[in-house]
Design an enzyme around this catalytic site. Structure first.
Site, PDB file in Angstrom:
ATOM      1  N   LEU A 116     -16.498  11.241   6.550  1.00 11.33           N
ATOM      2  CA  LEU A 116     -16.423  11.178   5.089  1.00 11.33           C
ATOM      3  C   LEU A 116     -17.167   9.969   4.527  1.00 11.33           C
ATOM      4  CD1 LEU A 116     -14.130   8.888   4.198  1.00 11.33           C
ATOM      5  CD2 LEU A 116     -12.578  10.729   4.801  1.00 11.33           C
ATOM      6  N   ARG A 117     -17.752  10.226   3.357  1.00  9.71           N
ATOM      7  CA  ARG A 117     -18.468   9.167   2.636  1.00  9.71           C
ATOM      8  C   ARG A 117     -17.558   8.635   1.547  1.00  9.71           C
ATOM      9  NH1 ARG A 117     -22.562  13.125   0.205  1.00  9.71           N
ATOM     10  NH2 ARG A 117     -20.639  14.291   0.306  1.00  9.71           N
ATOM     11  N   GLU A 118     -17.495   7.325   1.392  1.00 13.44           N
ATOM     12  CA  GLU A 118     -16.729   6.776   0.286  1.00 13.44           C
ATOM     13  C   GLU A 118     -17.348   7.296  -1.007  1.00 13.44           C
ATOM     14  OE1 GLU A 118     -16.037   2.550   0.572  1.00 13.44           O
ATOM     15  OE2 GLU A 118     -15.649   2.756   2.698  1.00 13.44           O
ATOM     16  N   THR A 170     -13.413   5.080  14.200  1.00 16.10           N
ATOM     17  CA  THR A 170     -14.702   4.976  14.886  1.00 16.10           C
ATOM     18  C   THR A 170     -14.569   3.945  16.003  1.00 16.10           C
ATOM     19  OG1 THR A 170     -15.817   5.501  12.833  1.00 16.10           O
ATOM     20  CG2 THR A 170     -17.157   4.482  14.550  1.00 16.10           C
ATOM     21  N   THR A 185     -11.464  -0.305  12.544  1.00 19.63           N
ATOM     22  CA  THR A 185     -12.039  -0.953  13.730  1.00 19.63           C
ATOM     23  C   THR A 185     -13.129  -1.909  13.244  1.00 19.63           C
ATOM     24  OG1 THR A 185     -13.536   0.944  13.980  1.00 19.63           O
ATOM     25  CG2 THR A 185     -11.568   0.927  15.355  1.00 19.63           C
ATOM     26  N   GLY A 191     -24.886  -1.244   3.261  1.00 18.54           N
ATOM     27  CA  GLY A 191     -23.744  -2.107   3.535  1.00 18.54           C
ATOM     28  C   GLY A 191     -22.528  -1.234   3.719  1.00 18.54           C
ATOM     29  N   LYS A 226       0.844  -1.199   0.000  1.00 20.03           N
ATOM     30  CA  LYS A 226       0.000   0.000   0.000  1.00 20.03           C
ATOM     31  C   LYS A 226       0.883   1.256   0.000  1.00 20.03           C
ATOM     32  CE  LYS A 226      -3.884  -0.427   2.439  1.00 20.03           C
ATOM     33  NZ  LYS A 226      -4.621  -0.527   3.720  1.00 20.03           N
ATOM     34  N   CYS A 232     -18.915   0.813   7.279  1.00 16.42           N
ATOM     35  CA  CYS A 232     -19.287   1.655   8.431  1.00 16.42           C
ATOM     36  C   CYS A 232     -20.655   1.333   9.015  1.00 16.42           C
ATOM     37  CB  CYS A 232     -19.236   3.126   8.033  1.00 16.42           C
ATOM     38  SG  CYS A 232     -17.561   3.686   7.702  1.00 16.42           S
ATOM     39  N   GLY A 276     -34.616  -0.093  -1.063  1.00 12.03           N
ATOM     40  CA  GLY A 276     -33.991  -1.022  -1.994  1.00 12.03           C
ATOM     41  C   GLY A 276     -33.373  -2.186  -1.252  1.00 12.03           C
TER      42      GLY A 276
HETATM   43  C1  UDX Z   1     -21.263   6.357   5.877  1.00 12.65           C
HETATM   44  C2  UDX Z   1     -21.664   7.743   6.370  1.00 12.65           C
HETATM   45  O1  UDX Z   1     -22.544   8.362   5.407  1.00 12.65           O
HETATM   46  C3  UDX Z   1     -20.437   8.596   6.577  1.00 12.65           C
HETATM   47  O2  UDX Z   1     -20.788   9.884   7.100  1.00 12.65           O
HETATM   48  C4  UDX Z   1     -19.514   7.879   7.549  1.00 12.65           C
HETATM   49  O3  UDX Z   1     -18.319   8.614   7.741  1.00 12.65           O
HETATM   50  C5  UDX Z   1     -19.175   6.484   7.051  1.00 12.65           C
HETATM   51  O4  UDX Z   1     -20.378   5.769   6.808  1.00 12.65           O
HETATM   52  P1  UDX Z   1     -20.471   5.339   3.543  1.00 12.65           P
HETATM   53  O5  UDX Z   1     -20.312   4.031   4.245  1.00 12.65           O
HETATM   54  O6  UDX Z   1     -19.404   5.791   2.603  1.00 12.65           O
HETATM   55  O7  UDX Z   1     -20.646   6.524   4.612  1.00 12.65           O
HETATM   56  O8  UDX Z   1     -21.822   5.228   2.704  1.00 12.65           O
HETATM   57  P2  UDX Z   1     -23.244   5.966   2.629  1.00 12.65           P
HETATM   58  O9  UDX Z   1     -23.230   6.902   1.491  1.00 12.65           O
HETATM   59  O10 UDX Z   1     -23.672   6.485   3.938  1.00 12.65           O
HETATM   60  O11 UDX Z   1     -24.172   4.724   2.213  1.00 12.65           O
HETATM   61  C6  UDX Z   1     -24.273   3.588   3.058  1.00 12.65           C
HETATM   62  C7  UDX Z   1     -25.141   2.522   2.465  1.00 12.65           C
HETATM   63  O12 UDX Z   1     -26.505   2.920   2.504  1.00 12.65           O
HETATM   64  C8  UDX Z   1     -24.839   2.144   1.019  1.00 12.65           C
HETATM   65  O13 UDX Z   1     -24.870   0.731   0.906  1.00 12.65           O
HETATM   66  C9  UDX Z   1     -25.977   2.774   0.254  1.00 12.65           C
HETATM   67  O14 UDX Z   1     -26.261   2.074  -0.937  1.00 12.65           O
HETATM   68  C10 UDX Z   1     -27.110   2.657   1.259  1.00 12.65           C
HETATM   69  N1  UDX Z   1     -28.196   3.626   1.059  1.00 12.65           N
HETATM   70  C11 UDX Z   1     -27.930   4.960   1.138  1.00 12.65           C
HETATM   71  C12 UDX Z   1     -29.483   3.183   0.832  1.00 12.65           C
HETATM   72  O15 UDX Z   1     -29.747   1.980   0.765  1.00 12.65           O
HETATM   73  N2  UDX Z   1     -30.480   4.105   0.665  1.00 12.65           N
HETATM   74  C13 UDX Z   1     -30.255   5.442   0.730  1.00 12.65           C
HETATM   75  O16 UDX Z   1     -31.215   6.208   0.580  1.00 12.65           O
HETATM   76  C14 UDX Z   1     -28.950   5.887   0.972  1.00 12.65           C
END
Ligand code: UDX
Length: 442
Positions: free
Chosen positions: A150-152, A121, A85, A262, A35, A265, A258
């Site tokens: 942050l969101r991926e 976290t 974590t 997943g 990495k 986080c 839907g």
């Molecule tokens: C999340 C939090 O948003 C972020 O603030 C934190 O720091 C880390 O966890 P992330 O895991 O990147 O971020 O994804 P996120 O955009 O929150 O989506 C999580 C999951 O929810 C995805 O699987 C997405 O497909 C699902 N989702 C999201 C839904 O099923 N419906 C929605 O309306 C929104």
């Protein structure tokens, strides 16, 4: 500021590059040599839009370095701990092995006045415990807690322009003042544009993160619970979400019904929260999160049931095209991915599953080498008996049902993200199954 970032995964790599692009001198540290090599070469070890550009830009300034040797942290005065974590196998609890190891490794390289900043976290109470370790192993070094939101897929933007900055400070006034001053300097750019800053104690800062993710998970499972009711009543959950979403107190975001949530986080954070609440004797306070988890997992099976139903109960040997493997678009992350889970479950029923994804195939293959992955979309859908959308990448969202209908064996679609217009697909001759929406065809 001279900064070290321990852990160069989804969180740490982006944080390191973002801090360097803001003008700080940064060293990113990780035990994974491969990495580190990639990051040194300006190659992002995972798919994150904007990260390769940021690595190249920051690398060119000479302010961003990477090392597999923790001793490199000695030059820095602010040290972010950004290691993972994950969920402990066979338990809901979060595994703190990497956080504890990062701190232990860092101790000999700390000087009095250095600020160690927790970003991972963690279960509430971890920071207090870490402060004791610090007091013992590196007297004069100070702990702060600065959760990451942050969101991926949007991690670069979220790191450079966060919507809020939360900092948990120690109780000791002098230590708190030093930590606050360091954090204000680290985030000077964001603070100059009036980004809200919440200064609080350790426990609140730790809880803010899990509470935010628990809330988001609950919002998604709420609308998915409504989808289950809609299925029993021929109602349409997407219209329901639109209608309640117009209420500003509710809001339409995160009401996408839907196949569910997943990723690295939301699932593990709600489970970790359940485990920690149990330890605190407050299990009942977050008991609803067990329902949130259960509703979420049921939706995966619902997608599988739709597929089996469209195959008249006989999935064995039938060609099923699975569109998407990542847990959401704009990411190659397959940790706890509903899309990958659906593919695996269908394969387990004997279906001839062909799965595709623009970026996540290598990660999915590492976890489930038994699946038949296809790089090419055309290969995936050719002669399919059912098409299943499980990750709403743009290239799958905006498919032309007429053109797709020409290449599949049967015009049957399961829309696991409620991304398609059912009427348009039905008009093109497809049998349509969404989640919590009226079913069209056969
Ligand atoms: C999340 C939090 O948003 C972020 O603030 C934190 O720091 C880390 O966890 P992330 O895991 O990147 O971020 O994804 P996120 O955009 O929150 O989506 C999580 C999951 O929810 C995805 O699987 C997405 O497909 C699902 N989702 C999201 C839904 O099923 N419906 C929605 O309306 C929104």
């Amino acid at each position: 500021m001279r900064i070290s970032v321990i852990g160069c995964g989804y969180l740490g790599a982006v944080h390191a590059a973002a801090m360097a692009s803001l003008g700080h001198e940064v060293v990113g540290i990780d035990v994974d040599e491969a990495k580190i090599e990639a990051l040194r070469a300006g190659i992002a070890p995972f798919h994150e839009p904007g990260l390769p550009e940021l690595l190249t830009e920051a690398g060119a300034t000479g302010r961003l370095r990477f090392s597999s040797d923790i001793a490199a942290a000695a030059e820095a005065t602010v040290h972010f701990i950004a290691v993972g974590t994950p969920q402990v196998r066979g338990s809901n609890a979060a595994d703190l092995t990497y956080v504890d190891a990062a701190l232990a490794d860092l101790l000999p390289h700390l000087a009095p006045g250095d600020v160690v900043v927790g970003k991972s976290t963690v279960p509430v109470g971890t920071a207090a415990r870490m402060q004791d370790v610090l007091a013992e192993g590196a007297p004069g070094a100070i702990l702060a807690w600065n959760p990451e939101f942050l969101r991926e897929g949007f991690a670069v933007k979220d790191s450079l322009t966060p919507d809020r900055i939360v900092v948990g400070l120690p109780r000791d006034a002098d230590a708190a003042a030093t930590a606050e001053a360091a954090m204000r300097e680290v985030y000077a750019d964001a603070l100059a544009t009036d980004t809200p800053l919440v200064l609080t104690d350790f426990a609140t800062a730790e809880l803010v993160k899990v509470a935010a993710n628990a809330f988001l998970a609950t919002k998604i499972s709420f609308i998915n619970a409504m989808a289950e009711i809609a299925e029993a009543t021929d109602a349409d959950v997407t219209q329901l979400a639109d209608a309640i979403g117009f209420d500003a107190r509710i809001g339409r975001r995160f009401l996408g019904a839907g196949v569910g949530f997943g990723g690295g986080c939301l699932p593990k954070d709600i489970r970790g929260f359940i485990a920690r609440a149990e330890e605190l004797g407050r299990a009942e306070s977050v008991a609803f999160l067990k329902e949130v988890d259960a509703i979420n997992l049921r939706r995966r099976q619902k997608v599988v049931d739709h597929v089996v139903d469209l195959l008249d109960g006989e999935p064995f040997g039938k060609k099923v095209a699975v569109l998407g493997l990542a847990f959401k678009p704009h990411s190659d992350d397959v940790r706890d991915s509903p899309a990958l889970d659906v593919a695996v479950r269908l394969k387990g029923l004997g279906a001839d599953v062909r799965a595709t994804d623009p970026y996540a195939i290598p990660n999915a293959r590492r976890l489930h080498p038994q699946l038949d992955f296809r790089e090419s979309f055309d290969d995936t859908v050719a002669d399919a008996d059912v098409v299943v959308l499980v990750t709403e990448w743009d290239e799958y969202r905006y498919l032309d049902p007429g053109a797709l209908g020409e290449v599949v064996a049967q015009r049957r679609v399961v829309d696991g993200r409620n991304s398609y217009d059912p009427a348009a697909w039905h008009a093109a001759g497809w049998t349509y199954r969404g989640l919590g929406r009226p079913q069209l065809g056969e």
